[in-house]
Design a protein around this motif. Structure first.
Motif, PDB file in Angstrom:
ATOM      1  N   GLY A 189     -76.359 -47.825-108.611  1.00 33.13           N
ATOM      2  CA  GLY A 189     -75.760 -47.656-107.357  1.00 33.13           C
ATOM      3  C   GLY A 189     -74.272 -47.080-107.514  1.00 33.13           C
ATOM      4  N   LEU A 190     -73.689 -47.755-108.818  1.00 33.48           N
ATOM      5  CA  LEU A 190     -72.334 -47.189-108.755  1.00 33.48           C
ATOM      6  C   LEU A 190     -72.196 -45.613-109.302  1.00 33.48           C
ATOM      7  CD1 LEU A 190     -71.039 -50.127-111.199  1.00 33.48           C
ATOM      8  CD2 LEU A 190     -70.390 -49.525-108.752  1.00 33.48           C
ATOM      9  N   TYR A 192     -74.354 -43.440-108.351  1.00 30.99           N
ATOM     10  CA  TYR A 192     -74.507 -42.439-107.122  1.00 30.99           C
ATOM     11  C   TYR A 192     -73.214 -42.858-106.404  1.00 30.99           C
ATOM     12  CZ  TYR A 192     -77.722 -40.131-104.201  1.00 30.99           C
ATOM     13  OH  TYR A 192     -78.353 -39.350-103.186  1.00 30.99           O
ATOM     14  N   ARG A 193     -72.554 -43.788-105.823  1.00 32.38           N
ATOM     15  CA  ARG A 193     -71.511 -43.998-105.273  1.00 32.38           C
ATOM     16  C   ARG A 193     -70.313 -42.976-105.722  1.00 32.38           C
ATOM     17  NH1 ARG A 193     -67.888 -49.320-105.839  1.00 32.38           N
ATOM     18  NH2 ARG A 193     -67.461 -47.956-107.723  1.00 32.38           N
ATOM     19  N   ASP A 194     -70.000 -42.945-107.070  1.00 31.32           N
ATOM     20  CA  ASP A 194     -69.129 -42.157-107.585  1.00 31.32           C
ATOM     21  C   ASP A 194     -69.386 -40.722-108.274  1.00 31.32           C
ATOM     22  OD1 ASP A 194     -67.716 -44.364-107.222  1.00 31.32           O
ATOM     23  OD2 ASP A 194     -68.288 -45.360-109.452  1.00 31.32           O
ATOM     24  N   LEU A 201     -71.064 -39.403-101.578  1.00 32.95           N
ATOM     25  CA  LEU A 201     -71.276 -40.175-100.435  1.00 32.95           C
ATOM     26  C   LEU A 201     -70.173 -40.729 -99.736  1.00 32.95           C
ATOM     27  CD1 LEU A 201     -74.186 -42.177-102.123  1.00 32.95           C
ATOM     28  CD2 LEU A 201     -74.402 -40.385-101.002  1.00 32.95           C
ATOM     29  N   ILE A 203     -68.533 -43.814 -97.574  1.00 30.35           N
ATOM     30  CA  ILE A 203     -68.499 -44.884 -97.346  1.00 30.35           C
ATOM     31  C   ILE A 203     -68.846 -45.142 -96.009  1.00 30.35           C
ATOM     32  CG2 ILE A 203     -67.282 -47.303 -97.754  1.00 30.35           C
ATOM     33  CD1 ILE A 203     -68.167 -45.967-100.226  1.00 30.35           C
ATOM     34  N   GLU A 206     -73.300 -43.086 -94.461  1.00 34.13           N
ATOM     35  CA  GLU A 206     -74.424 -42.059 -94.675  1.00 34.13           C
ATOM     36  C   GLU A 206     -75.937 -42.708 -94.230  1.00 34.13           C
ATOM     37  OE1 GLU A 206     -74.198 -39.367 -95.973  1.00 34.13           O
ATOM     38  OE2 GLU A 206     -72.268 -39.359 -96.987  1.00 34.13           O
ATOM     39  N   ALA A 226     -77.563 -47.311-103.828  1.00 36.72           N
ATOM     40  CA  ALA A 226     -76.500 -46.339-103.284  1.00 36.72           C
ATOM     41  C   ALA A 226     -75.984 -46.956-101.856  1.00 36.72           C
ATOM     42  CB  ALA A 226     -76.945 -44.855-103.182  1.00 36.72           C
ATOM     43  N   LEU A 229     -74.246 -50.041-102.041  1.00 37.02           N
ATOM     44  CA  LEU A 229     -72.682 -49.989-102.579  1.00 37.02           C
ATOM     45  C   LEU A 229     -71.813 -49.349-101.706  1.00 37.02           C
ATOM     46  CD1 LEU A 229     -73.182 -50.118-106.361  1.00 37.02           C
ATOM     47  CD2 LEU A 229     -72.824 -52.035-104.858  1.00 37.02           C
ATOM     48  N   THR A 230     -72.556 -48.722-100.743  1.00 40.86           N
ATOM     49  CA  THR A 230     -71.433 -47.918 -99.765  1.00 40.86           C
ATOM     50  C   THR A 230     -71.588 -48.161 -98.385  1.00 40.86           C
ATOM     51  OG1 THR A 230     -73.178 -46.115 -99.446  1.00 40.86           O
ATOM     52  CG2 THR A 230     -71.582 -45.598-101.279  1.00 40.86           C
TER      53      THR A 230
END
Length: 542
Positions: A189-190, A192-194, A201, A203, A206, A226, A229-230
């Motif tokens: 998840g981290l 993909y988030r970053d 992505l 916040i 999405e 993902a 975490l977003t």
């Protein structure tokens, strides 16, 4: 944040009124559930109630629970509830049949299975066949009492606690159980988030649509985590429906879609329309698109397909993606490793390969922990785990090459794995089942090209009695019909060829290289039958 449950709890605290899941009408109708959206706050309430029920029934740290729930919301709610207690989940593909279920139940030692009611009978039968006691419950049922106390009840639940056990096709035997800790999912998840670039992505806004199964790491790790975490909304489909795909994409207001290579190939076959680019999708995330279709798809539908590379074993510890230009569209390029990933390309001589040379991909995470984000190991197979990490690098078994600009291009699989419509199929697993058929004396399986699915399974069979052409067709269909009761439909041979002898080494091992050359020449010959029309999802008796 040490566990998946804690990550979800934090998301629900931060975005209680935002949608966590969107179930589109088509999927709802297929599953017989309610369509609509489920908010983060309401989801956490349901997860908490489930977790309390499991705890009261005696489930806890060190237990494993099978989940046979397809892509329903129940899969995620039960996963998070069990994760809060330190219970590892074992996703069970609904396509698995008797032989596969027996192996999974015995090998994983699941204490309970949460399953669709129509599958309770097959799970109970599988457990009985391997001499195990297995509690089975429906997703809306009350957990039956645990037969044994939690094996690790006195130990703290944390980042390294096993979160899930995912099975991946082995090349030398039965599927291997990949033990995946909480860190595996959090890192996915981290990452993909970053990720940024073309895969950036936003916040809280999405809407990620995936037709991929939650029993695989792409949907379970990347898509789910993902969104968690977003603060995004996950749109899980029951499966890929080509005819209604774009309508669903529009109605779901999808901004990101996940794909397998077979999907663009099918979508490109449809007649062009003036509204092909009328949607909100910003990018697609996937792998395996036919290079000849890549640019044409992006031009027609108006968004980039970002080709990525990862394995169940590597997770986000060594994911590589072509999310920045140049992407070398149409060349099987999957990008260049980021600074947190280290790559070696090793040739057959054990030396580092030069530019443009085909070689095996070895990977590890950069920094002090080369296994950060990777699987913990193969369950009950320390030798295989050590072999995979020989020399401090994870040996992927994939053949790639690096171009002059430093970008990586996928070439082939070194391992004896057949890749059909995104599913990795181990030839040895199919062979072990086919050998149980009374007409089969010896068998070897290989991949043959398929214009839509990439690969198809070819079974080269040495029968006890060689049939004539008419008899060969009947026997081939009998073998395939029988196989459909023992294997998931996609693993069953799409071609059956009867031959006098297999290509063998001096020690009677199958010469896989020769078989790979032989197999594509057999379709259309007198003793080779095309059985692809039989490969359909099978109804399962309770």
């Amino acid at each position: 944040m040490q566990t998946v449950f804690q990550a979800f709890s934090e998301a629900a605290r931060r975005w209680p009124d935002k949608p966590f899941l969107c179930i589109v009408p088509e999927t709802a109708q297929t599953y017989g559930i309610q369509a609509g959206e489920l908010r983060y706050g309401d989801s956490l309430d349901r997860v908490s109630r489930l977790s309390r029920a499991y705890a009261q029934a005696g489930y806890g740290h060190g237990h494993r629970a099978g989940l046979l729930l397809e892509n329903r919301p129940d899969f995620l709610l039960h996963w998070f509830a069990l994760n809060a207690l330190g219970v590892s989940v074992v996703p069970i593909n609904a396509e698995l049949r008797a032989a596969e279920l027996e192996y999974l139940v015995a090998h994983s030692e699941i204490a309970i299975a949460v399953a669709l009611p129509e599958r309770h009978g097959s799970l109970a039968t599988a457990a009985g066949a391997v001499g195990r006691t297995l509690a089975v419950m429906a997703p809306d049922g009350t957990p039956p009492p645990a037969a044994e106390p939690p094996p690790r009840k006195h130990l703290p639940i944390g980042a390294q606690t096993e979160c899930a056990l995912l099975y991946t096709s082995g090349t030398t035997g039965r599927p291997k159980g990949c033990m995946l800790p909480n860190t595996y999912f959090l890192q996915a998840g981290l990452w993909y988030r970053d990720a940024g670039g073309l895969a950036a992505l936003r916040i809280g806004s999405e809407r990620m649509l995936t037709p991929l199964p939650l029993v695989h790491m792409n949907a379970m790790a990347y898509s789910v985590m993902a969104m968690v975490l977003t603060g995004g909304c996950l749109v899980p489909l029951d499966r890929f429906h080509p005819r209604t795909w774009w309508q669903t994409v529009r109605e779901a207001r999808a901004t990101v879609v996940h794909y397998l290579g077979v999907m663009p190939a099918i979508l490109m076959k449809a007649a062009a329309s003036t509204d092909d680019a009328e949607h909100q999708v910003r990018f697609g995330f996937g792998a395996g698109i036919d290079p000849a279709l890549h640019q044409a798809f992006e031009t027609r539908f108006g968004f980039p397909l970002l080709e990525a590379w990862a394995m169940t074993e590597t997770g986000a510890g060594a994911v590589i993606i072509a999310d920045r230009e140049p992407r070398f569209v149409g060349s099987s390029c999957f990008g260049k490793e980021a600074p947190d990933v280290e790559v070696r390309l090793v040739n057959d001589a054990g030396q580092d390969a030069g530019t443009g040379e085909n070689a095996e991909l070895w990977v590890r995470h950069a920094g002090s922990d080369p296994r950060l984000g990777f699987f913990s190991g193969y369950l009950k197979d320390e030798a295989a785990t050590r072999a995979a990490w020989e020399g401090g690098w994870f040996h992927t078994g994939d053949i790639v090459r690096r171009n002059e600009q430093g970008y990586l291009h996928f070439v082939d699989r070194k391992k004896n794995v057949i890749r059909r419509s995104g599913e990795n199929i181990a030839a040895v697993e199919v062979e072990s089942v086919l050998l149980q058929h009374p007409a089969v004396k010896a068998v070897a399986c290989a991949a043959v090209p398929d214009p839509v699915r990439g690969d198809e399974v070819m079974a080269c069979i040495v029968p006890h009695a060689m049939p004539d052409a008419a008899g060969a067709a009947a026997l081939a269909r009998d073998i395939v019909s029988w196989s459909l009761t023992r294997l998931a439909y996609y693993k069953v041979p799409g071609y059956v060829a009867f031959i006098d002898a297999l290509p063998l080494t001096a020690t009677n091992k199958i010469q896989r290289g020769e078989l790979k050359t032989l197999a594509p020449t057999l379709p259309g010959s007198a003793l080779c039958s095309d059985t692809r029309d039989m490969k359909k999802r099978q109804e399962v008796a309770p």
